[in-house]
Write an enzyme that holds these catalytic residues in place. Structure first.
Site, PDB file in Angstrom:
ATOM      1  N   CYS A  92      11.083  32.332  72.872  1.00 39.35           N
ATOM      2  CA  CYS A  92      10.468  31.335  71.966  1.00 39.35           C
ATOM      3  C   CYS A  92      11.362  30.033  71.797  1.00 39.35           C
ATOM      4  O   CYS A  92      12.412  30.283  71.593  1.00 39.35           O
ATOM      5  CB  CYS A  92       9.837  31.982  71.175  1.00 39.35           C
ATOM      6  SG  CYS A  92       8.895  30.799  69.894  1.00 39.35           S
ATOM      7  N   HIS A 134       0.942  34.837  73.113  1.00 35.94           N
ATOM      8  CA  HIS A 134       2.167  34.523  72.501  1.00 35.94           C
ATOM      9  C   HIS A 134       1.986  33.170  71.634  1.00 35.94           C
ATOM     10  O   HIS A 134       2.186  33.004  70.279  1.00 35.94           O
ATOM     11  CB  HIS A 134       3.576  34.220  73.389  1.00 35.94           C
ATOM     12  CG  HIS A 134       4.420  33.731  72.774  1.00 35.94           C
ATOM     13  ND1 HIS A 134       5.845  34.567  72.813  1.00 35.94           N
ATOM     14  CD2 HIS A 134       5.056  32.342  72.133  1.00 35.94           C
ATOM     15  CE1 HIS A 134       6.648  33.675  72.247  1.00 35.94           C
ATOM     16  NE2 HIS A 134       6.359  32.559  71.840  1.00 35.94           N
ATOM     17  N   GLU A 135       1.464  32.047  72.163  1.00 29.57           N
ATOM     18  CA  GLU A 135       0.968  30.702  71.584  1.00 29.57           C
ATOM     19  C   GLU A 135       0.041  30.927  70.420  1.00 29.57           C
ATOM     20  O   GLU A 135       0.243  30.215  69.350  1.00 29.57           O
ATOM     21  CB  GLU A 135       0.759  29.657  72.572  1.00 29.57           C
ATOM     22  CG  GLU A 135       1.846  29.381  73.658  1.00 29.57           C
ATOM     23  CD  GLU A 135       3.053  28.972  73.033  1.00 29.57           C
ATOM     24  OE1 GLU A 135       3.153  28.653  71.597  1.00 29.57           O
ATOM     25  OE2 GLU A 135       4.284  29.286  73.641  1.00 29.57           O
ATOM     26  N   HIS A 138       1.462  31.753  67.278  1.00 22.04           N
ATOM     27  CA  HIS A 138       1.886  30.940  66.407  1.00 22.04           C
ATOM     28  C   HIS A 138       0.741  30.266  65.579  1.00 22.04           C
ATOM     29  O   HIS A 138       1.005  30.118  64.123  1.00 22.04           O
ATOM     30  CB  HIS A 138       2.366  29.823  67.405  1.00 22.04           C
ATOM     31  CG  HIS A 138       3.828  30.116  67.686  1.00 22.04           C
ATOM     32  ND1 HIS A 138       4.820  30.321  66.894  1.00 22.04           N
ATOM     33  CD2 HIS A 138       4.237  30.267  69.192  1.00 22.04           C
ATOM     34  CE1 HIS A 138       5.841  30.496  67.806  1.00 22.04           C
ATOM     35  NE2 HIS A 138       5.472  30.544  68.920  1.00 22.04           N
TER      36      HIS A 138
END
EC number: 3.5.1.88
Length: 168
Positions: A92, A134-135, A138
Site C-alpha cells: 500500500c 483493497h482500495e 480505504h
C-alpha cells in the site's frame, strides 16, 4: 496536474469514512487526474481519495505496466460473487515498504460511475478483484494491516513512526 501528498499509516485521517460523491464535474475530474499523476509517480497501481486526504468515494487504478488502462470508480459498490477466498500479498502506498498476505473474496462485481458520471458494472477476479477490494477498504477507513495480527500491525506502526521521526 499536480502531485498530491499521500497520507501514511498511522495517520488518523486514513481512518475517515468517505462520503459519496454528489456531483461529477470538472473539479472532480481534475482531482482524478491529480490522483493518477500521484499514483503513477509513487509508483502504485491503485489510490483511494482518502489516501490523499479527500474523503469522498473515489478510486483510481491502473494495473497495466505501461499505464495505458486507467480505471476510475466513483461511489463504488461491491458484491462478492463466490464464497471462495483468494490470498494475495498486498502492499500500500500509505504503508510504504511493507507487504502482507491478505485473503479476500476471489470474484466480485463492482457497480460504479466513471469519470464522466456514467454508471458501469465490471466483474473482477485475481489482481483486479484484490486491488478494488483493497482500495474500497480505504473508503471505509480500513487498511490492509487491519487484516494482520495486532503484533505485526504494531511492529509496522513502530517502524513507520521511526522512519517519520528520522525524516523530521
Amino acid at each position: 496536474m499536480a502531485k498530491l501528498e499521500i497520507l501514511e499509516f498511522p495517520d488518523p485521517r486514513l481512518r475517515t469514512v468517505a462520503k459519496p460523491v454528489e456531483k461529477v464535474d470538472d473539479e472532480l475530474r481534475k482531482l482524478i487526474d491529480d490522483m493518477f499523476e500521484t499514483m503513477y509517480a509513487a509508483p502504485g497501481i491503485g489510490l483511494a481519495a482518502t489516501q490523499v486526504d479527500v474523503h469522498i468515494q473515489l478510486i483510481v487504478m491502473d494495473l497495466s505496466e505501461d499505464h495505458n488502462k486507467p480505471m476510475v470508480f466513483i461511489n463504488p459498490q461491491i458484491t462478492p460473487l463466490t464464497e471462495e477466498q483468494a490470498p494475495y500479498e498486498e502492499g500500500c502506498l500509505s504503508v510504504p515498504g511493507f507487504y502482507e498476505k491478505v485473503t479476500r473474496p476471489a470474484r466480485v462485481r463492482i457497480n460504479a460511475l466513471d469519470r464522466d458520471g456514467n454508471a458501469f458494472e465490471v466483474e473482477a477476479d485475481e489482481l483486479l478483484a484484490t486491488c478494488i477490494q483493497h482500495e474500497m477498504d480505504h473508503l471505509d477507513g480500513k487498511l490492509f494491516v487491519d487484516y494482520v495480527s495486532r503484533l505485526k500491525r504494531d511492529r509496522i506502526k513502530k517502524k513507520l513512526e521511526k522512519i517519520h521521526r528520522q525524516q523530521g
